[in-house]
Design an enzyme around this catalytic site. Sequence first.
Site, PDB file in Angstrom:
ATOM      1  N   LYS A   1      -6.765   7.140 -19.306  1.00  9.18           N
ATOM      2  CA  LYS A   1      -7.021   7.606 -20.673  1.00  9.18           C
ATOM      3  C   LYS A   1      -5.791   7.345 -21.563  1.00  9.18           C
ATOM      4  O   LYS A   1      -5.470   6.207 -21.828  1.00  9.18           O
ATOM      5  CB  LYS A   1      -7.415   9.087 -20.621  1.00  9.18           C
ATOM      6  CG  LYS A   1      -8.487   9.411 -19.564  1.00  9.18           C
ATOM      7  CD  LYS A   1      -9.764   8.691 -19.857  1.00  9.18           C
ATOM      8  CE  LYS A   1     -10.933   8.945 -18.925  1.00  9.18           C
ATOM      9  NZ  LYS A   1     -10.761   9.250 -17.545  1.00  9.18           N
TER      10      LYS A   1
ATOM     11  N   ASP B   1      -4.600  19.503 -14.320  1.00  7.80           N
ATOM     12  CA  ASP B   1      -5.049  18.164 -14.730  1.00  7.80           C
ATOM     13  C   ASP B   1      -4.779  18.066 -16.226  1.00  7.80           C
ATOM     14  O   ASP B   1      -5.503  18.627 -17.043  1.00  7.80           O
ATOM     15  CB  ASP B   1      -6.547  18.010 -14.417  1.00  7.80           C
ATOM     16  CG  ASP B   1      -7.101  16.669 -14.909  1.00  7.80           C
ATOM     17  OD1 ASP B   1      -6.433  15.999 -15.730  1.00  7.80           O
ATOM     18  OD2 ASP B   1      -8.215  16.302 -14.486  1.00  7.80           O
TER      19      ASP B   1
ATOM     20  N   ARG C   1       0.839  -1.207   0.000  1.00  4.64           N
ATOM     21  CA  ARG C   1       0.000   0.000   0.000  1.00  4.64           C
ATOM     22  C   ARG C   1       0.874   1.259   0.000  1.00  4.64           C
ATOM     23  O   ARG C   1       0.512   2.286  -0.563  1.00  4.64           O
ATOM     24  CB  ARG C   1      -0.964   0.014   1.192  1.00  4.64           C
ATOM     25  CG  ARG C   1      -1.801   1.294   1.264  1.00  4.64           C
ATOM     26  CD  ARG C   1      -3.072   1.115   2.078  1.00  4.64           C
ATOM     27  NE  ARG C   1      -2.837   0.594   3.392  1.00  4.64           N
ATOM     28  CZ  ARG C   1      -2.382   1.314   4.423  1.00  4.64           C
ATOM     29  NH1 ARG C   1      -2.109   2.593   4.289  1.00  4.64           N
ATOM     30  NH2 ARG C   1      -2.212   0.749   5.608  1.00  4.64           N
TER      31      ARG C   1
ATOM     32  N   TYR D   1     -13.674  18.614 -15.398  1.00  7.99           N
ATOM     33  CA  TYR D   1     -14.252  17.260 -15.463  1.00  7.99           C
ATOM     34  C   TYR D   1     -15.290  17.164 -14.335  1.00  7.99           C
ATOM     35  O   TYR D   1     -15.010  17.565 -13.190  1.00  7.99           O
ATOM     36  CB  TYR D   1     -13.129  16.222 -15.302  1.00  7.99           C
ATOM     37  CG  TYR D   1     -13.650  14.851 -14.973  1.00  7.99           C
ATOM     38  CD1 TYR D   1     -14.421  14.145 -15.888  1.00  7.99           C
ATOM     39  CD2 TYR D   1     -13.406  14.280 -13.730  1.00  7.99           C
ATOM     40  CE1 TYR D   1     -14.932  12.908 -15.575  1.00  7.99           C
ATOM     41  CE2 TYR D   1     -13.913  13.030 -13.411  1.00  7.99           C
ATOM     42  CZ  TYR D   1     -14.672  12.352 -14.337  1.00  7.99           C
ATOM     43  OH  TYR D   1     -15.186  11.131 -14.023  1.00  7.99           O
TER      44      TYR D   1
HETATM   45  C1  LIG Z   1      -9.926  15.363 -17.278  1.00  9.68           C
HETATM   46  C2  LIG Z   1     -10.242  14.230 -16.354  1.00  9.68           C
HETATM   47  N1  LIG Z   1      -9.753  14.255 -15.103  1.00  9.68           N
HETATM   48  C3  LIG Z   1     -10.006  13.254 -14.221  1.00  9.68           C
HETATM   49  C4  LIG Z   1     -10.803  12.187 -14.564  1.00  9.68           C
HETATM   50  C5  LIG Z   1     -11.078  11.087 -13.556  1.00  9.68           C
HETATM   51  O1  LIG Z   1     -10.271  10.003 -13.832  1.00  9.68           O
HETATM   52  P1  LIG Z   1     -10.637   8.473 -13.422  1.00  9.68           P
HETATM   53  O2  LIG Z   1     -11.824   8.075 -14.223  1.00  9.68           O
HETATM   54  O3  LIG Z   1      -9.376   7.732 -13.766  1.00  9.68           O
HETATM   55  O4  LIG Z   1     -10.912   8.486 -11.968  1.00  9.68           O
HETATM   56  C6  LIG Z   1     -11.340  12.120 -15.852  1.00  9.68           C
HETATM   57  C7  LIG Z   1     -12.215  10.991 -16.234  1.00  9.68           C
HETATM   58  O5  LIG Z   1     -12.877  11.019 -17.246  1.00  9.68           O
HETATM   59  C8  LIG Z   1     -11.045  13.167 -16.771  1.00  9.68           C
HETATM   60  O6  LIG Z   1     -11.552  13.177 -18.023  1.00  9.68           O
END
Ligand SMILES: Cc1ncc(COP(=O)(O)O)c(C=O)c1O
Length: 394
Positions: free
Chosen positions: A202, A177, A55, A108
């Site tokens: 992604k 992000d 962990r 997001y």
């Molecule tokens: C820009 C962005 N940030 C964060 C996330 C969240 O990621 P996760 O689905 O891996 O938790 C997403 C998910 O679609 C995203 O598009």
Amino acid sequence: MNHLRTRAVHAGQAPDPAHGAIATPIHQTTAFGYGTLEHGAAIFAGKAPGYRYSRFANPTVHALEAKMADLEGAPAALALSSGTAATSAIVLGLLKPGDDIVFLGPLYGGTENLFRSLAGRFGIRAIDASEQGLTASLTANTRMVWVEPLTNPSLHLHDLSQVAALCKARGIISVADSTFCTPCLTRPLEHGIDLVMHSMTKYLGGHGDATGGLVAGAAALVSAIRQTGLGQVGGNLAPQEAFLFLRGIKTLPLRMAAHCEGALAVARFLASHPAVSATHYPGLNEHPQHALAQRQMQGGYGGMVSFELSVGTRAQAAAVLDRLTLFTQAVSLGDVDSLACHPASTTHSFISPEARAKNGVGEGLIRLSVGIEHPNDLIADLAQALSCLLLSSG
Ligand SMILES: Cc1ncc(COP(=O)(O)O)c(C=O)c1O
């Protein structure tokens, strides 16, 4: 320093000293034997190198962290079980009651939901800077600013150097992000941003088969996030998943080049189509921030394209989406396979129609994640799907 394409293959990974395995072994173990009491005590005290419990740290996960730190140009990196786990760990690890977090909306949806829930539960106020602008939204209590360099689904850009300069002058932690950009296209730390975060689910994984998140930046910040994110929340990445990301990242530069080539071709096709009223892609000359995109993005403009149908009804969007054969209707993005979605009824269905309208998410908006298939085949698929609108209007 070697090129990014070389580092994507080699950084963080060397043949395994035990048997020479070139692919990093999956260290599928919970605990690590430390031999003697005194050696165990030294590892726990941080006075001797070594692993104790997966962990907190695991060699396969560590190789991935080292690779991503290298690609982002960061002193340290931390992998977590999802992008959402990374976001939560950053917020919970670095903020305290009374702090404000300012974000450049729209974000997001999952991130924005988390931020908006912080005030009631933890006394951390979230302020959306999209109304007043960033400078006017900063308060004496602002401790963190959160930005997505390329927004979803409108594909609007934020100027990272500007955000970083404003934050630096006030001692505020800036976080980007960079999920849509990846280190191939934008490296936020080079623009002065303090922390870069990814949903590795992604493009970094790239094959739609693993969920993971990443944070990279200064060692002290990453260490605080590690303590909370792994030690207290337990959001560690599994070694099997780390292996998939290590493998995926080796081809990231090649895949991103194909995504960018395909997306630009698709965007140009859509921009000239009579059934399409607007195409959003930062690589198009007519994108309002094309000049910023040229400055901030290197080697291409990403694999995401969104477009609006001239007759912007849900029925028209369904007619097009349901006819696509190479694009699968799904909400994720960044896979080698092309995906398409209708944000108003999926990713953005939980926000009010007014908020959707403000963010440009109408019923006629379609978002594409352009995969690595041949662009001509993708264009032919879109052409046959869109032709139903020309027939019905003609
Ligand atoms: C820009 C962005 N940030 C964060 C996330 C969240 O990621 P996760 O689905 O891996 O938790 C997403 C998910 O679609 C995203 O598009």
